[in-house]
Scaffold this motif. Structure first.
Motif, PDB file in Angstrom:
ATOM      1  N   GLY A  62       0.826  -1.154   0.002  1.00 49.65           N
ATOM      2  CA  GLY A  62      -0.280  -0.123   0.171  1.00 49.65           C
ATOM      3  C   GLY A  62       0.861   1.110  -0.139  1.00 49.65           C
ATOM      4  N   PRO A  63       0.243   2.308  -0.316  1.00 47.05           N
ATOM      5  CA  PRO A  63       1.075   3.630  -0.181  1.00 47.05           C
ATOM      6  C   PRO A  63       1.550   4.142   1.156  1.00 47.05           C
ATOM      7  N   ILE A  64       2.593   4.576   1.236  1.00 49.16           N
ATOM      8  CA  ILE A  64       3.068   5.319   2.455  1.00 49.16           C
ATOM      9  C   ILE A  64       2.139   6.271   3.093  1.00 49.16           C
ATOM     10  N   SER A  65       1.840   6.287   4.375  1.00 48.75           N
ATOM     11  CA  SER A  65       0.836   7.147   5.000  1.00 48.75           C
ATOM     12  C   SER A  65       1.800   8.519   5.398  1.00 48.75           C
ATOM     13  N   THR A  66       1.012   9.513   5.157  1.00 51.72           N
ATOM     14  CA  THR A  66       1.598  10.837   5.324  1.00 51.72           C
ATOM     15  C   THR A  66       0.680  11.434   6.406  1.00 51.72           C
ATOM     16  N   ASN A 242      -2.346  -3.396  10.742  1.00 52.55           N
ATOM     17  CA  ASN A 242      -2.569  -2.399  11.877  1.00 52.55           C
ATOM     18  C   ASN A 242      -3.945  -2.626  12.428  1.00 52.55           C
ATOM     19  N   LEU A 243      -4.669  -2.947  11.628  1.00 47.90           N
ATOM     20  CA  LEU A 243      -6.121  -3.006  12.014  1.00 47.90           C
ATOM     21  C   LEU A 243      -6.431  -4.432  12.545  1.00 47.90           C
ATOM     22  N   HIS A 244      -6.139  -5.356  11.657  1.00 49.79           N
ATOM     23  CA  HIS A 244      -6.587  -6.679  12.003  1.00 49.79           C
ATOM     24  C   HIS A 244      -5.972  -7.162  13.527  1.00 49.79           C
ATOM     25  N   LEU A 245      -4.658  -6.697  13.545  1.00 48.23           N
ATOM     26  CA  LEU A 245      -3.753  -7.037  14.644  1.00 48.23           C
ATOM     27  C   LEU A 245      -3.350  -5.882  15.452  1.00 48.23           C
ATOM     28  N   GLN A 246      -3.260  -6.032  16.821  1.00 49.05           N
ATOM     29  CA  GLN A 246      -2.816  -4.754  17.831  1.00 49.05           C
ATOM     30  C   GLN A 246      -1.421  -5.486  18.215  1.00 49.05           C
ATOM     31  N   HIS A 247      -0.763  -4.528  18.742  1.00 52.00           N
ATOM     32  CA  HIS A 247       0.675  -4.739  19.066  1.00 52.00           C
ATOM     33  C   HIS A 247       0.894  -4.114  20.508  1.00 52.00           C
ATOM     34  N   ALA A 248       1.950  -4.463  20.972  1.00 54.66           N
ATOM     35  CA  ALA A 248       2.340  -4.087  22.305  1.00 54.66           C
ATOM     36  C   ALA A 248       3.946  -4.365  22.522  1.00 54.66           C
ATOM     37  N   ARG A 249       4.582  -3.503  23.492  1.00 55.84           N
ATOM     38  CA  ARG A 249       5.936  -3.687  23.811  1.00 55.84           C
ATOM     39  C   ARG A 249       6.249  -3.799  25.070  1.00 55.84           C
ATOM     40  N   ASN A 250       7.187  -4.772  25.302  1.00 56.81           N
ATOM     41  CA  ASN A 250       7.593  -5.128  26.620  1.00 56.81           C
ATOM     42  C   ASN A 250       8.521  -4.128  26.991  1.00 56.81           C
ATOM     43  N   ASP A 251       8.776  -3.887  28.514  1.00 53.54           N
ATOM     44  CA  ASP A 251       9.755  -2.901  28.736  1.00 53.54           C
ATOM     45  C   ASP A 251      11.139  -3.540  28.556  1.00 53.54           C
ATOM     46  N   PHE A 252      12.104  -2.688  28.712  1.00 55.37           N
ATOM     47  CA  PHE A 252      13.433  -2.952  28.397  1.00 55.37           C
ATOM     48  C   PHE A 252      14.383  -1.900  29.146  1.00 55.37           C
ATOM     49  N   PRO A 253      15.524  -2.200  29.726  1.00 52.83           N
ATOM     50  CA  PRO A 253      16.583  -1.432  30.437  1.00 52.83           C
ATOM     51  C   PRO A 253      16.864  -0.158  29.586  1.00 52.83           C
ATOM     52  N   PRO A 254      16.627   0.905  30.000  1.00 50.04           N
ATOM     53  CA  PRO A 254      16.887   2.143  29.053  1.00 50.04           C
ATOM     54  C   PRO A 254      18.413   2.250  28.635  1.00 50.04           C
ATOM     55  N   THR A 255      19.345   1.515  29.314  1.00 53.94           N
ATOM     56  CA  THR A 255      20.669   1.497  29.116  1.00 53.94           C
ATOM     57  C   THR A 255      20.889   0.710  27.815  1.00 53.94           C
ATOM     58  N   GLU A 256      20.127  -0.049  27.383  1.00 57.42           N
ATOM     59  CA  GLU A 256      20.442  -1.035  26.106  1.00 57.42           C
ATOM     60  C   GLU A 256      19.750  -0.328  24.824  1.00 57.42           C
ATOM     61  N   ARG A 257      20.537  -0.159  23.665  1.00 64.12           N
ATOM     62  CA  ARG A 257      20.228   0.343  22.754  1.00 64.12           C
ATOM     63  C   ARG A 257      19.033  -0.457  21.848  1.00 64.12           C
ATOM     64  N   ARG A 258      18.182   0.344  21.329  1.00 62.33           N
ATOM     65  CA  ARG A 258      16.955  -0.202  20.715  1.00 62.33           C
ATOM     66  C   ARG A 258      16.706   0.715  19.274  1.00 62.33           C
ATOM     67  N   ALA A 259      16.637   0.630  18.310  1.00 61.31           N
ATOM     68  CA  ALA A 259      16.428   1.238  17.181  1.00 61.31           C
ATOM     69  C   ALA A 259      15.795   0.435  15.951  1.00 61.31           C
ATOM     70  N   LEU A 260      14.578   0.982  15.407  1.00 58.97           N
ATOM     71  CA  LEU A 260      13.877   0.229  14.539  1.00 58.97           C
ATOM     72  C   LEU A 260      13.255   1.396  13.273  1.00 58.97           C
ATOM     73  N   ARG A 261      13.572   0.885  12.144  1.00 61.46           N
ATOM     74  CA  ARG A 261      12.882   1.819  11.148  1.00 61.46           C
ATOM     75  C   ARG A 261      11.278   1.486  10.853  1.00 61.46           C
ATOM     76  N   ARG A 262      10.512   2.564  11.041  1.00 62.67           N
ATOM     77  CA  ARG A 262       9.189   2.185  10.907  1.00 62.67           C
ATOM     78  C   ARG A 262       8.596   2.962   9.637  1.00 62.67           C
ATOM     79  N   VAL A 263       7.787   2.209   8.790  1.00 63.57           N
ATOM     80  CA  VAL A 263       7.153   2.494   7.818  1.00 63.57           C
ATOM     81  C   VAL A 263       5.768   2.573   7.724  1.00 63.57           C
ATOM     82  N   PRO A 264       5.018   3.562   7.800  1.00 59.73           N
ATOM     83  CA  PRO A 264       3.502   3.427   7.907  1.00 59.73           C
ATOM     84  C   PRO A 264       2.857   3.286   6.710  1.00 59.73           C
ATOM     85  N   ILE A 265       1.871   2.341   6.663  1.00 56.14           N
ATOM     86  CA  ILE A 265       0.989   2.055   5.358  1.00 56.14           C
ATOM     87  C   ILE A 265      -0.468   2.829   5.396  1.00 56.14           C
ATOM     88  N   ALA A 266      -0.947   3.282   4.268  1.00 55.47           N
ATOM     89  CA  ALA A 266      -2.069   3.907   4.332  1.00 55.47           C
ATOM     90  C   ALA A 266      -3.012   3.046   3.745  1.00 55.47           C
TER      91      ALA A 266
END
Length: 270
Positions: A62-66, A242-266
Motif C-alpha cells: 500500500g502507499p506510505i501514509s503521510t 495494523n487494524l486486524h492486529l494490535q501490538h504491544a511492547r515489553n519494557d527493556f532497560p533504558p541503558t540498552e540500545r533499541r532502534a527500528l525503522r518504521r514505515v506506515p502504510i495508508a
C-alpha cells in the motif's frame, strides 16, 4: 519462483524462509502482498534490507501514509528508537494498541525493521483483534452491539504503560470515534477496536457505566493473551496489518540500545 513461508501462530502470521534482499522482483513483491492479505503479518528474519529495499516491499502492499505530522515533510519512514536524536517512543512498555486509533485516517499497516535490538526485553507482542471478537462471550457481544468509543492521544500526557485520564487531557489532543466492533475497511472483518493505550470512554454511556464496560472488555482481552511475541534481532523485518492486529511492547532497560525503522502504510491500493 515464489517465496516459501511457514506459520508463526495458530491464527495469523508467516515467516518467509527464502528471502533474498538483492532479488526483490515484481514476483517477490506480489508474493509479499498476498502473504500480508492472507496472514496479516509477514516476518523476514535477518533480512538485512536497505532503506530502498524496505520501502519497495512496503509499497507493494500500500502507499506510505503521510497523516502523521512528522511525515508531512516528505519523509518515508521514522525511527522508533532511543539511539536516533529524532527517535520516537524511545523507552518503556507500551500497552496493546493499533497505531493512529485516535485519527480519522487509521493506518492499514506498519512495517518495522530492526537496526539495533536490546539483549533483554523490548519484544513486540501481537494480538488478533478479529479472533478476540469472534471468541467473545455472547453476553459481552450484546453489551457492545451498536456502541462506539472515543480514542485519544495527548502528546503532553499519554504514557505507554497507563490508561489515559479523560479528566486531565490538554487542548493538544487528537481524538477519533470508532465503533467498538469496527469492520476492517478493506476485508470487512469485524474487529474488537479498543485499547488501554488510547480508549477513554464509550459514547452515550454515563461515566461509571462506560468505565465498567471498558474494564470488562480489557479484562476479557487479558484472558486471551498474546498470539505471537517477537524477540527482535538486528536485521529482522516485519510487515503487519495494523487494524486486524494490535501490538504491544515489553519494557527493556533504558541503558540498552533499541532502534527500528518504521514505515506506515495508508489504506488504499498499492
Amino acid at each position: 519462483m515464489g517465496m516459501h513461508a511457514r506459520p508463526l501462530s495458530s491464527s495469523f502470521g508467516v515467516e518467509v524462509i527464502d528471502f533474498d534482499p538483492n532479488n526483490i522482483t515484481d514476483e517477490v513483491k506480489q508474493a509479499t502482498k498476498l502473504l500480508f492479505e492472507n496472514h496479516q503479518l509477514v516476518l523476514f528474519r535477518n533480512a538485512g534490507v536497505t532503506e530502498d529495499q524496505h520501502l519497495a516491499l512496503v509499497k507493494a502492499i500500500g502507499p506510505i501514509s503521510t497523516t502523521d505530522e512528522i511525515m508531512k515533510d516528505g519523509r518515508q519512514f521514522t525511527y522508533i528508537s532511543n539511539v536516533h536524536t529524532d527517535g520516537r517512543v524511545p523507552n518503556g512498555e507500551l500497552f496493546y494498541h493499533s497505531d493512529h486509533m485516535f485519527l480519522r485516517e487509521p493506518l492499514k499497516g506498519i512495517s518495522l525493521y530492526s537496526i539495533e535490538a536490546p539483549e533483554h526485553g523490548g519484544e513486540t507482542r501481537f494480538l488478533n483483534a478479529a479472533k478476540a471478537y469472534q471468541a467473545m462471550p455472547e453476553d459481552l457481544k450484546k453489551r457492545i452491539d451498536g456502541l462506539s468509543a472515543r480514542h485519544v492521544y495527548d502528546y503532553n500526557a499519554n504514557r505507554g504503560d497507563q490508561r489515559p485520564d479523560p479528566t486531565k487531557l490538554s487542548d493538544k489532543v487528537d481524538t477519533a470515534i470508532y465503533p467498538l466492533v469496527w469492520h476492517h475497511p478493506e476485508s470487512g472483518t469485524p474487529l474488537l477496536y479498543i485499547s488501554r493505550l488510547f480508549t477513554t470512554e464509550v459514547i452515550g454511556l454515563p461515566r461509571e457505566d462506560s468505565d465498567q464496560l471498558l474494564d470488562d472488555l480489557f479484562a476479557y482481552l487479558d484472558t486471551i493473551g498474546d498470539d505471537y511475541t517477537h524477540k527482535w534481532k538486528s536485521g529482522d523485518l516485519i510487515i503487519w496489518d495494523n487494524l486486524h492486529l494490535q501490538h504491544a511492547r515489553n519494557d527493556f532497560p533504558p541503558t540498552e540500545r533499541r532502534a527500528l525503522r518504521r514505515v506506515p502504510i495508508a489504506l488504499g491500493s498499492a
